[in-house]
Write a protein that holds these residues in place. Sequence first.
Motif, mmCIF file in Angstrom:
data_model
loop_
_atom_site.group_PDB
_atom_site.id
_atom_site.type_symbol
_atom_site.label_atom_id
_atom_site.label_comp_id
_atom_site.label_asym_id
_atom_site.label_seq_id
_atom_site.Cartn_x
_atom_site.Cartn_y
_atom_site.Cartn_z
ATOM 1 N N SER A 88 0.845 -1.203 0.000
ATOM 2 C CA SER A 88 0.000 0.000 0.000
ATOM 3 C C SER A 88 0.878 1.249 0.000
ATOM 4 O O SER A 88 2.094 1.165 0.203
ATOM 5 C CB SER A 88 -0.886 -0.027 1.264
ATOM 6 O OG SER A 88 -1.618 1.169 1.407
ATOM 7 N N ASP A 121 4.965 -7.643 2.999
ATOM 8 C CA ASP A 121 3.917 -6.955 3.749
ATOM 9 C C ASP A 121 3.286 -7.955 4.713
ATOM 10 O O ASP A 121 3.313 -9.160 4.474
ATOM 11 C CB ASP A 121 2.837 -6.394 2.798
ATOM 12 C CG ASP A 121 2.074 -5.225 3.400
ATOM 13 O OD1 ASP A 121 2.289 -4.083 2.957
ATOM 14 O OD2 ASP A 121 1.268 -5.460 4.337
ATOM 15 N N ASP A 132 5.806 -9.977 9.197
ATOM 16 C CA ASP A 132 5.511 -8.928 10.176
ATOM 17 C C ASP A 132 6.862 -8.343 10.578
ATOM 18 O O ASP A 132 7.666 -9.019 11.232
ATOM 19 C CB ASP A 132 4.795 -9.548 11.381
ATOM 20 C CG ASP A 132 4.557 -8.543 12.495
ATOM 21 O OD1 ASP A 132 5.030 -7.387 12.387
ATOM 22 O OD2 ASP A 132 3.898 -8.921 13.484
ATOM 23 N N ASN A 175 9.992 0.504 5.076
ATOM 24 C CA ASN A 175 8.892 1.451 4.924
ATOM 25 C C ASN A 175 7.685 1.135 5.813
ATOM 26 O O ASN A 175 6.968 2.051 6.209
ATOM 27 C CB ASN A 175 8.464 1.444 3.445
ATOM 28 C CG ASN A 175 7.083 2.005 3.240
ATOM 29 O OD1 ASN A 175 6.876 3.209 3.282
ATOM 30 N ND2 ASN A 175 6.104 1.115 3.047
ATOM 31 N N TYR A 186 3.981 8.189 17.867
ATOM 32 C CA TYR A 186 4.407 8.212 16.462
ATOM 33 C C TYR A 186 5.667 9.058 16.295
ATOM 34 O O TYR A 186 6.654 8.632 15.693
ATOM 35 C CB TYR A 186 3.257 8.748 15.600
ATOM 36 C CG TYR A 186 3.515 8.652 14.111
ATOM 37 C CD1 TYR A 186 3.427 7.426 13.453
ATOM 38 C CD2 TYR A 186 3.822 9.780 13.360
ATOM 39 C CE1 TYR A 186 3.659 7.332 12.081
ATOM 40 C CE2 TYR A 186 4.055 9.695 11.993
ATOM 41 C CZ TYR A 186 3.969 8.475 11.359
ATOM 42 O OH TYR A 186 4.199 8.389 9.997
ATOM 43 N N ALA A 223 0.609 12.793 3.258
ATOM 44 C CA ALA A 223 0.455 12.268 1.896
ATOM 45 C C ALA A 223 -0.778 11.359 1.861
ATOM 46 O O ALA A 223 -1.219 10.834 2.894
ATOM 47 C CB ALA A 223 1.697 11.498 1.489
ATOM 48 N N THR A 283 -2.336 8.358 1.587
ATOM 49 C CA THR A 283 -2.228 6.888 1.666
ATOM 50 C C THR A 283 -3.318 6.376 2.615
ATOM 51 O O THR A 283 -4.197 7.124 3.030
ATOM 52 C CB THR A 283 -0.851 6.473 2.217
ATOM 53 O OG1 THR A 283 -0.798 6.850 3.606
ATOM 54 C CG2 THR A 283 0.301 7.138 1.483
HETATM 55 N N1 NAD Z 1 0.977 8.877 4.701
HETATM 56 C C1 NAD Z 1 1.602 9.823 5.339
HETATM 57 O O1 NAD Z 1 1.107 10.964 5.436
HETATM 58 C C2 NAD Z 1 2.952 9.549 5.949
HETATM 59 C C3 NAD Z 1 3.748 10.641 6.283
HETATM 60 C C4 NAD Z 1 5.016 10.425 6.815
HETATM 61 C C5 NAD Z 1 5.481 9.138 6.977
HETATM 62 N N2 NAD Z 1 4.707 8.079 6.654
HETATM 63 C C6 NAD Z 1 5.286 6.733 6.837
HETATM 64 O O2 NAD Z 1 5.307 6.077 5.582
HETATM 65 C C7 NAD Z 1 5.340 4.667 5.787
HETATM 66 C C8 NAD Z 1 4.322 4.012 4.878
HETATM 67 O O3 NAD Z 1 3.021 4.402 5.282
HETATM 68 P P1 NAD Z 1 1.846 4.721 4.263
HETATM 69 O O4 NAD Z 1 1.443 6.099 4.518
HETATM 70 O O5 NAD Z 1 2.199 4.286 2.913
HETATM 71 O O6 NAD Z 1 0.711 3.794 4.927
HETATM 72 P P2 NAD Z 1 -0.199 2.620 4.371
HETATM 73 O O7 NAD Z 1 -1.060 2.247 5.525
HETATM 74 O O8 NAD Z 1 -0.845 3.010 3.082
HETATM 75 O O9 NAD Z 1 0.849 1.450 4.067
HETATM 76 C C9 NAD Z 1 1.537 0.781 5.097
HETATM 77 C C10 NAD Z 1 1.778 -0.661 4.690
HETATM 78 O O10 NAD Z 1 2.544 -1.288 5.732
HETATM 79 C C11 NAD Z 1 1.989 -2.576 5.994
HETATM 80 N N3 NAD Z 1 2.280 -2.959 7.369
HETATM 81 C C12 NAD Z 1 1.726 -2.471 8.517
HETATM 82 N N4 NAD Z 1 2.225 -3.103 9.575
HETATM 83 C C13 NAD Z 1 3.122 -4.012 9.098
HETATM 84 C C14 NAD Z 1 3.964 -4.971 9.712
HETATM 85 N N5 NAD Z 1 3.956 -5.153 11.047
HETATM 86 N N6 NAD Z 1 4.760 -5.723 8.935
HETATM 87 C C15 NAD Z 1 4.754 -5.581 7.588
HETATM 88 N N7 NAD Z 1 3.964 -4.704 6.940
HETATM 89 C C16 NAD Z 1 3.164 -3.930 7.697
HETATM 90 C C17 NAD Z 1 0.499 -2.392 5.760
HETATM 91 O O11 NAD Z 1 -0.147 -3.651 5.534
HETATM 92 C C18 NAD Z 1 0.494 -1.479 4.540
HETATM 93 O O12 NAD Z 1 0.523 -2.218 3.338
HETATM 94 C C19 NAD Z 1 5.102 4.461 7.268
HETATM 95 O O13 NAD Z 1 6.329 4.210 7.906
HETATM 96 C C20 NAD Z 1 4.525 5.791 7.732
HETATM 97 O O14 NAD Z 1 4.741 6.031 9.076
HETATM 98 C C21 NAD Z 1 3.452 8.249 6.134
#
Ligand code: NAD
Length: 287
Positions: free
Chosen positions: A18, A39, A65, A92, A169, A202, A204
């Motif tokens: 994702s 994932d 995980d 990620n 966080y 962002a 997501t």
């Molecule tokens: N979206 C934002 O605004 C934002 C901003 C800054 C940082 N981030 C960071 O970006 C990264 C990606 O997040 P995203 O926004 O794409 O979120 P998202 O929820 O769209 O994707 C996260 C993915 O990680 C997987 N996941 C969750 N727990 C897991 C685990 N224990 N083991 C393996 N996979 C696991 C989920 O199944 C999912 O596919 C994260 O580290 C998040 O903290 C996101």
Amino acid sequence: MPIAQFDGALAVVTGAGSGFGRATTLALAERGATVVAADIDLESAERTVVLAKALGASGAAYQVDVADAGAMESFAAQVRSVHRVPDIVVNNAGIAVAGPFLDTGLQDWERIVGVNLWGVIHGSRLFGRQMVERVGSLPTKPDRPNKGGHIVNIASAAGFTPSRELPAYCTTKAAVVMLSECLRAELAASRIGVTAVCPGFASTNIARNATYVGVSEREQARLRERGQRALQLRRYPPEKVAERIVEAIVKNKPLVPVNFESHLLHAISRVSPASLRLLARIPAPLR
Ligand SMILES: NC(=O)c1ccc[n+]([C@@H]2O[C@H](COP(=O)([O-])OP(=O)(O)OC[C@H]3O[C@@H](n4cnc5c(N)ncnc54)[C@H](O)[C@@H]3O)[C@@H](O)[C@H]2O)c1
């Protein structure tokens, strides 16, 4: 292996099903990398690999995980034996826990530290070791400073922006920034680059899966929906973050704020941390 082109490179991405993870996997696939999409949700990782194959890349999906030390050990060993030592690792996978520190329970802490920090530690430690061992057997080529490989850790603007609304966080993301800086210093001699990527908001699915502490289930569902809507309204697609990640690998950048608010907050954190301390006291408008 020309890492700048990613042609023939092997890239491992966690949380690849994702958001940033999927977009980054596809951006690397598009540039010639073979992708290992990991994932906790296998189906979503498999879907990412289908999309990567449609771009002409090879790839494989794994369920793991990232918080589980044993599962990560087996995963890293499997990647090495089935594929080989990766050239690029993008740690990620991440989750969000929102709400006041005093309402954040032990289990909430264990979960978020497990995924956001331990996940990055496991990925960096296991694949970093593989990369270092491989470098020992490579001829030296000073014109390719990060030829030994590259590790990207996804932190966040939250890593340098304190907030009363996101203590858990922010804590994990600040730790990821520092871990990446320390690791970068250690791995430089092995020509392995390390980058901390710090996106702002962002679009997501992270808010949809977030835990809001200190509220009822019903209120939690409402806050998730609101958070999700707010992120969609931000209209910053994960593909743009993926482009910055690719650029960071090519240019071997240490710390990469992504998007307007992240650049602004990063600048303020350096010139006027007192302003951020004041901002940190403001309750989130989404509550
Ligand atoms: N979206 C934002 O605004 C934002 C901003 C800054 C940082 N981030 C960071 O970006 C990264 C990606 O997040 P995203 O926004 O794409 O979120 P998202 O929820 O769209 O994707 C996260 C993915 O990680 C997987 N996941 C969750 N727990 C897991 C685990 N224990 N083991 C393996 N996979 C696991 C989920 O199944 C999912 O596919 C994260 O580290 C998040 O903290 C996101």
